[in-house]
Motif scaffolding. Structure first.
Motif, PDB file in Angstrom:
ATOM      1  N   ALA A  44     -13.011  -3.102  -1.827  1.00 27.95           N
ATOM      2  CA  ALA A  44     -12.148  -4.283  -1.797  1.00 27.95           C
ATOM      3  C   ALA A  44     -11.595  -4.611  -3.175  1.00 27.95           C
ATOM      4  O   ALA A  44     -10.544  -5.250  -3.283  1.00 27.95           O
ATOM      5  CB  ALA A  44     -12.925  -5.477  -1.243  1.00 27.95           C
ATOM      6  N   HIS A  45     -12.267  -4.173  -4.217  1.00 21.16           N
ATOM      7  CA  HIS A  45     -11.820  -4.445  -5.585  1.00 21.16           C
ATOM      8  C   HIS A  45     -11.162  -3.225  -6.237  1.00 21.16           C
ATOM      9  O   HIS A  45     -11.052  -3.150  -7.466  1.00 21.16           O
ATOM     10  CB  HIS A  45     -12.997  -4.932  -6.435  1.00 21.16           C
ATOM     11  N   GLY A  46     -10.734  -2.289  -5.419  1.00 17.88           N
ATOM     12  CA  GLY A  46      -9.990  -1.153  -5.940  1.00 17.88           C
ATOM     13  C   GLY A  46     -10.835  -0.044  -6.506  1.00 17.88           C
ATOM     14  O   GLY A  46     -10.336   0.793  -7.279  1.00 17.88           O
ATOM     15  N   GLY A  47     -12.107   0.015  -6.148  1.00 15.10           N
ATOM     16  CA  GLY A  47     -12.976   1.053  -6.664  1.00 15.10           C
ATOM     17  C   GLY A  47     -12.573   2.437  -6.182  1.00 15.10           C
ATOM     18  O   GLY A  47     -12.307   2.632  -5.000  1.00 15.10           O
ATOM     19  N   LYS A  48     -12.500   3.394  -7.101  1.00 15.70           N
ATOM     20  CA  LYS A  48     -12.218   4.795  -6.757  1.00 15.70           C
ATOM     21  C   LYS A  48     -13.559   5.494  -6.579  1.00 15.70           C
ATOM     22  O   LYS A  48     -14.250   5.788  -7.559  1.00 15.70           O
ATOM     23  CB  LYS A  48     -11.383   5.455  -7.863  1.00 15.70           C
ATOM     24  N   MET A  49     -13.920   5.740  -5.326  1.00 14.96           N
ATOM     25  CA  MET A  49     -15.267   6.196  -5.015  1.00 14.96           C
ATOM     26  C   MET A  49     -15.414   7.707  -5.186  1.00 14.96           C
ATOM     27  O   MET A  49     -14.508   8.478  -4.844  1.00 14.96           O
ATOM     28  CB  MET A  49     -15.646   5.787  -3.590  1.00 14.96           C
ATOM     29  N   VAL A  50     -16.566   8.103  -5.730  1.00 19.74           N
ATOM     30  CA  VAL A  50     -16.887   9.509  -5.913  1.00 19.74           C
ATOM     31  C   VAL A  50     -18.328   9.740  -5.485  1.00 19.74           C
ATOM     32  O   VAL A  50     -19.115   8.804  -5.344  1.00 19.74           O
ATOM     33  CB  VAL A  50     -16.709   9.954  -7.391  1.00 19.74           C
ATOM     34  N   SER A  56     -22.351   7.362  -2.977  1.00 15.65           N
ATOM     35  CA  SER A  56     -20.930   7.080  -3.135  1.00 15.65           C
ATOM     36  C   SER A  56     -20.798   5.877  -4.057  1.00 15.65           C
ATOM     37  O   SER A  56     -21.203   4.762  -3.716  1.00 15.65           O
ATOM     38  CB  SER A  56     -20.285   6.769  -1.776  1.00 15.65           C
ATOM     39  N   LEU A  57     -20.238   6.126  -5.250  1.00 16.00           N
ATOM     40  CA  LEU A  57     -20.164   5.095  -6.288  1.00 16.00           C
ATOM     41  C   LEU A  57     -18.774   5.081  -6.924  1.00 16.00           C
ATOM     42  O   LEU A  57     -18.065   6.091  -6.910  1.00 16.00           O
ATOM     43  CB  LEU A  57     -21.217   5.363  -7.371  1.00 16.00           C
ATOM     44  N   PRO A  58     -18.376   3.943  -7.503  1.00 17.39           N
ATOM     45  CA  PRO A  58     -17.045   3.861  -8.127  1.00 17.39           C
ATOM     46  C   PRO A  58     -17.018   4.520  -9.493  1.00 17.39           C
ATOM     47  O   PRO A  58     -17.879   4.257 -10.341  1.00 17.39           O
ATOM     48  CB  PRO A  58     -16.819   2.348  -8.240  1.00 17.39           C
ATOM     49  N   VAL A  59     -16.051   5.390  -9.715  1.00 14.73           N
ATOM     50  CA  VAL A  59     -15.892   5.985 -11.045  1.00 14.73           C
ATOM     51  C   VAL A  59     -15.100   5.046 -11.942  1.00 14.73           C
ATOM     52  O   VAL A  59     -15.305   4.995 -13.154  1.00 14.73           O
ATOM     53  CB  VAL A  59     -15.235   7.373 -10.960  1.00 14.73           C
ATOM     54  N   GLN A  60     -14.175   4.271 -11.356  1.00 16.27           N
ATOM     55  CA  GLN A  60     -13.448   3.232 -12.069  1.00 16.27           C
ATOM     56  C   GLN A  60     -12.782   2.330 -11.049  1.00 16.27           C
ATOM     57  O   GLN A  60     -12.852   2.574  -9.841  1.00 16.27           O
ATOM     58  CB  GLN A  60     -12.416   3.809 -13.035  1.00 16.27           C
TER      59      GLN A  60
END
Length: 257
Positions: A44-50, A56-60
């Motif tokens: 929801a906050h624009g996380g780019k998931m990897v 599965s975690l946000p890289v940025q």
């Protein structure tokens, strides 16, 4: 400065870019990744998931990696570390806590990219890259973790190997490197001034704060003194490097008293 893709390559096999197209196959890696309680919050906050170490975690997020890094240095950022089982609130309350923290205008979300470059500037190890079960505290430049009582009592695993290293010299040491030229990545060879391979880089990236390339790696003890000139090999080309003290950027940790 590096974008998310280059950060993915630096973090290595622990991290894989999430497929851009939906993956419906049960064999798809994304179908079996663990999700933290903040997974939907990140999206929801624009996380780019990897994919990172099975999670599965946000890289940025919407901010660039560099902006996120600098914001963390200058103000405050929120990292999701619940995949490390380091969350002290019930999972159901994690989103409410994160939302409450973000109501402070100084606080922003930060992902794996900023976390990696920040810990490298601080000279901190990434387990599996810079240290593993075969690394002693002396080799890893972590002798400060062993107190006087434990050194004297020798009542910890590996004491018969580690204590003699404390009293003499380990054959290899983890060192910091400041490098010219292209950014240095993990597995890049470290060479003596004469061009002989003497070690390997374990972590490396451009420092957003210093505007220079920084790295860590292992070299024989005789090459570990700060100021020692060395070479690193990047894309089959040799570049100057110098052994540097760590942390590369002075720390300003908040210590609860």
């Amino acid at each position: 400065m590096q974008q998310a893709g280059s950060v993915v390559s630096r973090l290595g096999s622990r991290l894989q870019v999430r497929p851009s197209a939906p993956c419906r196959s049960l064999s798809c890696a994304q179908d079996v990744l663990h999700r933290t309680p903040l997974y939907d919050f990140h999206l929801a906050h624009g996380g780019k998931m990897v994919a990172f170490a099975g999670w599965s975690l946000p890289v940025q997020y919407r901010d660039s990696h560099v902006n996120s890094h600098l914001h963390t240095r200058q103000r405050c950022s929120l990292f999701d570390v619940s995949h490390m089982l380091q969350i002290s609130v019930p999972a159901a309350e994690a989103v409410h806590l994160a939302a409450a923290l973000l109501r402070n205008p100084e606080v922003k979300l930060a992902g794996l990219a900023a976390r990696d470059s920040l810990r490298l500037e601080a000279g901190l190890c990434l387990y599996g890259n810079d240290i593993d079960e075969h690394t002693t505290p002396v080799e890893g430049s972590l002798s400060w973790t062993l107190g006087k009582r434990r050194r004297a009592a020798m009542d910890f695993p590996g004491a018969s190997v580690i204590v003699p290293q404390l009293k003499s010299k380990a054959q290899r040491r983890r060192v910091g490197l400041m490098c010219d030229g292209a950014p240095v990545r993990a597995q890049s060879p470290i060479l003596s001034p004469e061009g002989t391979v003497i070690g390997a880089v374990t972590s490396g990236c451009p420092s957003p704060c210093l505007k220079k390339n920084v790295a860590m790696g292992y070299v024989p003890y005789e090459y570990s003194r700060p100021g020692t000139p060395l070479l690193v090999e990047v894309r089959r080309k040799q570049q100057p490097a110098v052994v540097s003290k760590m942390p590369f950027v002075p720390t300003n940790y908040y210590i609860l008293k």
